[in-house]
Write a protein that holds these residues in place. Structure first.
Motif, PDB file in Angstrom:
ATOM      1  N   GLY A  43    -131.852  82.749 -15.401  1.00 40.52           N
ATOM      2  CA  GLY A  43    -130.832  82.881 -14.364  1.00 40.52           C
ATOM      3  C   GLY A  43    -131.422  82.852 -12.974  1.00 40.52           C
ATOM      4  O   GLY A  43    -130.870  82.232 -12.058  1.00 40.52           O
ATOM      5  N   VAL A  44    -132.578  83.517 -12.777  1.00 37.76           N
ATOM      6  CA  VAL A  44    -133.211  83.536 -11.465  1.00 37.76           C
ATOM      7  C   VAL A  44    -133.717  82.148 -11.098  1.00 37.76           C
ATOM      8  O   VAL A  44    -133.563  81.683  -9.953  1.00 37.76           O
ATOM      9  N   VAL A  45    -134.306  81.450 -12.073  1.00 36.86           N
ATOM     10  CA  VAL A  45    -134.870  80.121 -11.811  1.00 36.86           C
ATOM     11  C   VAL A  45    -133.781  79.087 -11.562  1.00 36.86           C
ATOM     12  O   VAL A  45    -133.905  78.217 -10.687  1.00 36.86           O
ATOM     13  N   ARG A  46    -132.683  79.190 -12.313  1.00 40.77           N
ATOM     14  CA  ARG A  46    -131.643  78.157 -12.261  1.00 40.77           C
ATOM     15  C   ARG A  46    -130.364  78.591 -11.557  1.00 40.77           C
ATOM     16  O   ARG A  46    -129.460  77.772 -11.364  1.00 40.77           O
ATOM     17  N   GLY A  47    -130.267  79.844 -11.174  1.00 36.76           N
ATOM     18  CA  GLY A  47    -128.997  80.327 -10.635  1.00 36.76           C
ATOM     19  C   GLY A  47    -128.796  80.141  -9.154  1.00 36.76           C
ATOM     20  O   GLY A  47    -127.710  80.443  -8.642  1.00 36.76           O
ATOM     21  N   GLY A  48    -129.825  79.693  -8.453  1.00 36.69           N
ATOM     22  CA  GLY A  48    -129.671  79.438  -7.027  1.00 36.69           C
ATOM     23  C   GLY A  48    -129.629  80.708  -6.201  1.00 36.69           C
ATOM     24  O   GLY A  48    -130.087  81.778  -6.605  1.00 36.69           O
ATOM     25  N   ARG A  49    -129.037  80.575  -4.994  1.00 39.02           N
ATOM     26  CA  ARG A  49    -129.034  81.675  -4.037  1.00 39.02           C
ATOM     27  C   ARG A  49    -128.265  82.894  -4.547  1.00 39.02           C
ATOM     28  O   ARG A  49    -128.655  84.029  -4.306  1.00 39.02           O
ATOM     29  N   ARG A  50    -127.177  82.648  -5.252  1.00 37.32           N
ATOM     30  CA  ARG A  50    -126.394  83.779  -5.759  1.00 37.32           C
ATOM     31  C   ARG A  50    -127.228  84.635  -6.711  1.00 37.32           C
ATOM     32  O   ARG A  50    -127.154  85.866  -6.689  1.00 37.32           O
ATOM     33  N   ALA A  51    -128.035  83.997  -7.541  1.00 36.32           N
ATOM     34  CA  ALA A  51    -128.876  84.745  -8.474  1.00 36.32           C
ATOM     35  C   ALA A  51    -129.940  85.550  -7.729  1.00 36.32           C
ATOM     36  O   ALA A  51    -130.275  86.661  -8.140  1.00 36.32           O
ATOM     37  N   ILE A  52    -130.459  84.988  -6.635  1.00 35.94           N
ATOM     38  CA  ILE A  52    -131.476  85.708  -5.861  1.00 35.94           C
ATOM     39  C   ILE A  52    -130.891  86.990  -5.277  1.00 35.94           C
ATOM     40  O   ILE A  52    -131.553  88.037  -5.241  1.00 35.94           O
TER      41      ILE A  52
END
Length: 269
Positions: free
Chosen positions: A50-59
């Motif tokens: 999720g962190v790698v592929r989730g973009g800014r929202r995941a960050i």
């Protein structure tokens, strides 16, 4: 919590709990319900995706999770029972030590509870990872979701909790239940043995209170006062106050107990 507790299976897991407790015991760590901070491995894998592929929202959710993760570690870092590091045997101070020292924040008694908020962020990150997987492999979406559920359940399925049969309610309590007057009942014994907790033992009397509906002197609460608000002398270890003399002689707190109870509206002992 010890840092290791975050990355080990749950201590309450039916499959892994016993092994986890044995492992932690080697390092002098005794976990409790207040340090139940285990991050499921399935969730960790999904969260990384999720962190790698989730973009800014995941960050944003990663920062949220790490913030509460750091607070849950407590005032100083503990790793496998070790609290001092480097040649100089120094502790590593963590944010909780500063937060709990702020005005009005001294009530934060147990840092592990912060992970209840951390788990929210952790679950959102895992959801980002699962969403990416089912989007990337749409034909496997049901299988992937089912596999994630099954793996989580395997890891966290709890051990059977011990149960206790409720004690039979004495006939006297059933008798006064029909009395509409409101008064107090002072239950004895206060505790079964000298090293037991009067607050914990009083939970039995709360069960009885559900039958008789009268006031009682004790009750099991998360926070019990250091001195009983009405009868401090009756609940202290030594019933002879060292600073109270009558005619130059020490006197037991029990001497006037009956009068004190009656004054506060207690009818039965």
């Amino acid at each position: 919590p010890d840092l290791a507790e975050f990355f080990l299976p749950s201590q309450y897991s039916a499959l892994f709990g016993a092994a986890v407790l044995d492992f932690l015991k080697r390092f002098g760590i005794t976990p409790s319900v207040e340090t139940a901070v285990s991050l499921v491995y399935t969730g960790l894998v999904l969260a990384v995706i999720g962190v790698v592929r989730g973009g800014r929202r995941a960050i944003v959710w990663l920062v949220f999770t790490l913030f509460f993760f750091a607070l849950a570690l407590g005032p100083v870092l503990k790793v496998l029972g070790q609290k001092e590091f480097t040649l100089y045997r120094l502790p590593i101070i963590l944010p909780y030590a500063l937060v709990s020292d702020l005005p009005g924040m001294a009530f934060m008694r147990t840092p592990g509870r912060f992970m209840m908020m951390g788990f929210v962020g952790f679950a959102v990150l895992a959801a980002f990872g699962l969403q990416w997987l089912v989007t990337r492999f749409p034909s496997w979406r049901r299988g992937l979701a089912a596999a994630a559920i099954v793996l989580v359940l395997i890891e966290v399925w709890p051990q059977p909790w011990p149960t206790e049969v409720m004690r039979p309610t004495p006939e006297f309590y059933k008798q006064i239940a029909g009395d509409g007057a409101m008064y107090g009942v002072f239950d004895l014994p206060q505790k079964p043995r000298s090293d037991a907790s009067a607050a914990g033992y009083s939970s039995f009397y709360q069960m009885y209170q559900m039958t008789h509906h009268k006031g009682i002197a004790t009750g099991f609460l998360s926070f019990t006062p250091p001195r009983h608000p009405l009868f401090p002398g009756l609940f202290q270890a030594d019933p002879t106050p060292p600073d109270v003399l009558v005619n130059g002689q020490k006197i037991s707190s029990y001497t006037n107990a009956a009068y004190e109870l009656a004054e506060q509206g207690y009818r039965y002992v």
